[in-house]
Write a protein that holds these residues in place. Structure first.
Motif, PDB file in Angstrom:
ATOM      1  N   GLY A  73      71.348  54.101  51.101  1.00  8.80           N
ATOM      2  CA  GLY A  73      70.411  55.131  51.528  1.00  8.80           C
ATOM      3  C   GLY A  73      69.216  54.570  52.270  1.00  8.80           C
ATOM      4  N   ALA A  74      68.528  55.451  52.989  1.00  6.41           N
ATOM      5  CA  ALA A  74      67.332  55.060  53.734  1.00  6.41           C
ATOM      6  C   ALA A  74      66.219  54.735  52.747  1.00  6.41           C
ATOM      7  N   ARG A  75      65.405  53.770  53.099  1.00  8.31           N
ATOM      8  CA  ARG A  75      64.301  53.369  52.220  1.00  8.31           C
ATOM      9  C   ARG A  75      63.202  52.714  53.036  1.00  8.31           C
ATOM     10  N   TYR A  76      62.138  52.385  52.359  1.00 11.61           N
ATOM     11  CA  TYR A  76      61.021  51.701  52.999  1.00 11.61           C
ATOM     12  C   TYR A  76      61.159  50.208  52.779  1.00 11.61           C
ATOM     13  N   ALA A  77      60.545  49.429  53.680  1.00  8.88           N
ATOM     14  CA  ALA A  77      60.543  47.974  53.552  1.00  8.88           C
ATOM     15  C   ALA A  77      59.192  47.446  54.014  1.00  8.88           C
ATOM     16  N   VAL A  78      58.758  46.364  53.387  1.00  7.28           N
ATOM     17  CA  VAL A  78      57.485  45.730  53.715  1.00  7.28           C
ATOM     18  C   VAL A  78      57.765  44.484  54.542  1.00  7.28           C
ATOM     19  N   PRO A  95      62.724  45.101  50.772  1.00  4.36           N
ATOM     20  CA  PRO A  95      62.932  46.541  50.567  1.00  4.36           C
ATOM     21  C   PRO A  95      62.158  47.037  49.349  1.00  4.36           C
ATOM     22  N   THR A  96      62.061  48.338  49.235  1.00  2.76           N
ATOM     23  CA  THR A  96      61.354  48.956  48.102  1.00  2.76           C
ATOM     24  C   THR A  96      62.310  49.867  47.338  1.00  2.76           C
ATOM     25  N   ARG A 106      58.527  41.869  40.963  1.00  2.22           N
ATOM     26  CA  ARG A 106      58.581  43.162  41.657  1.00  2.22           C
ATOM     27  C   ARG A 106      57.224  43.855  41.584  1.00  2.22           C
ATOM     28  N   PRO A 107      56.311  43.541  42.482  1.00  3.11           N
ATOM     29  CA  PRO A 107      54.998  44.197  42.450  1.00  3.11           C
ATOM     30  C   PRO A 107      55.124  45.694  42.705  1.00  3.11           C
ATOM     31  N   ILE A 118      58.331  46.701  45.072  1.00  6.40           N
ATOM     32  CA  ILE A 118      58.789  45.889  46.195  1.00  6.40           C
ATOM     33  C   ILE A 118      59.772  44.875  45.639  1.00  6.40           C
ATOM     34  N   LEU A 119      60.987  44.867  46.176  1.00  2.00           N
ATOM     35  CA  LEU A 119      62.064  44.018  45.668  1.00  2.00           C
ATOM     36  C   LEU A 119      62.061  42.680  46.412  1.00  2.00           C
TER      37      LEU A 119
END
Length: 156
Positions: A73-78, A95-96, A106-107, A118-119
């Motif tokens: 699935g779509a997700r956010y990433a830093v 990724p988050t 995992r902050p 955050i993974l």
């Protein structure tokens, strides 16, 4: 056991060309045909398609071909790549997840009003063109927590 294949007599094939010398140049025809794409490549390398900054959060589309416990699935990433290397052809991101279990590596941040982890252990490389819209930027203390998590995961 056959180590080397024997050369078969060529049937209906043109004779092989002599080896090119180191001083030989490409023909003008090839030069004309390849010049436009070479120019586009150089321009692309000089100006990345998306303005990317370390600590920025982007929405990523769904990955293709996931297996096992990989995220779907779509997700956010830093973006975790150093700013000095953001001109490279790829970007390093973490990724988050809103469902991941808490861990020291995992902050947790708040994204769209929801606690998100955050993974750092799943840091990966993506093409800058896959980065969607920016969803914001991490605060300095949040970025420090990501740095600590990456140092833990990578044993730095």
């Amino acid at each position: 056991m056959l180590l080397y294949a024997r050369a078969r007599p060529s049937v209906g094939l043109a004779p092989p060309l002599p080896p090119r010398s180191a001083a030989s140049r490409p023909t003008r025809r090839i030069e004309r045909r390849c010049a436009p794409s070479a120019n586009r490549w150089q321009n692309w390398r000089q100006s990345p398609p998306t303005e990317v900054v370390r600590g920025e959060i982007f929405r990523l589309p769904s990955p293709r071909g996931t297996r096992g416990r990989e995220q779907r699935g779509a997700r956010y990433a830093v973006v975790v790549q150093a700013d000095e290397f953001l001109t490279l052809s790829t970007v390093l991101v973490s990724p988050t997840s809103t469902r991941a279990r808490p861990a020291s590596f995992r902050p947790t941040i708040v994204l769209n009003g929801e606690p998100t982890r955050i993974l750092a252990e799943q840091t990966t490389v993506v093409d800058p063109q896959r980065l969607g819209r920016s969803a914001g930027r991490l605060e300095p203390d949040e970025m420090q927590a990501v740095d600590d998590a990456l140092a833990l995961v990578l044993a730095l």
